[in-house]
Design a protein around this motif. Structure first.
Motif, mmCIF file in Angstrom:
data_model
loop_
_atom_site.group_PDB
_atom_site.id
_atom_site.type_symbol
_atom_site.label_atom_id
_atom_site.label_comp_id
_atom_site.label_asym_id
_atom_site.label_seq_id
_atom_site.Cartn_x
_atom_site.Cartn_y
_atom_site.Cartn_z
ATOM 1 N N ARG A 38 0.868 -1.165 0.000
ATOM 2 C CA ARG A 38 0.000 0.000 0.000
ATOM 3 C C ARG A 38 0.909 1.220 0.000
ATOM 4 O O ARG A 38 1.661 1.438 0.950
ATOM 5 N N TYR A 66 2.888 -7.131 1.951
ATOM 6 C CA TYR A 66 2.409 -8.506 2.124
ATOM 7 C C TYR A 66 3.077 -9.372 1.078
ATOM 8 O O TYR A 66 3.256 -8.934 -0.076
ATOM 9 N N ALA A 71 -6.932 -2.433 0.447
ATOM 10 C CA ALA A 71 -6.064 -3.470 1.009
ATOM 11 C C ALA A 71 -5.302 -4.148 -0.123
ATOM 12 O O ALA A 71 -5.605 -3.958 -1.297
ATOM 13 N N TYR A 78 -4.832 -7.143 -2.143
ATOM 14 C CA TYR A 78 -5.530 -8.363 -2.518
ATOM 15 C C TYR A 78 -4.617 -9.249 -3.346
ATOM 16 O O TYR A 78 -3.822 -8.757 -4.144
#
Length: 124
Positions: free
Chosen positions: A52, A59, A103, A105
């Motif tokens: 982000r 992630y 978020a 994904y």
């Protein structure tokens, strides 16, 4: 219209390193989630890593944790993917993707903008 241009792929021996770059233009990059996907020979496209932009949160998929690192350069509107300890199974076309999502994904269908891809080949 957001445009993504990847570079940095190549041929490397197992255990080696590469750094992929993705230059983002045409949008307010801080509004986006930037991700890297890859597609190996005969395989489906899979999520590798994401960030982000505004928060810097990241992630990773399990198979690359501890080996790959996603980062950004705010001044250059560029997101990087550092690939270390490369394995033959990392061989794939790597794609940069972006979306205005809240978020990170892992589903490729959530991403609206894609680069052209850069080939990474790891020899054993």
């Amino acid at each position: 219209q957001v445009q993504l241009v990847e570079s940095g792929g190549g041929l490397v021996q197992a255990g080696g390193s590469l750094r992929l770059s993705c230059v983002v233009s045409g949008g307010t990059v801080s509004s986006y989630v930037l991700t890297w996907f890859r597609q190996g020979p005969g395989k489906e496209r899979e999520f590798v890593a994401g960030m982000r932009w505004r928060s810097g949160s990241t992630y990773y998929t399990d198979s690359v944790k501890g080996r790959f690192t996603i980062s950004r350069d705010n001044a250059k509107n560029t997101v990087y993917l550092q690939l270390n300890s490369l394995k033959p199974e990392d061989t794939a076309v790597y794609y940069c993707a972006a979306a205005r999502e809240p978020a990170i994904y892992t589903n490729s269908e959530r991403y609206d903008y894609w680069g052209q891809g850069t080939q990474v080949t790891v020899s054993s």
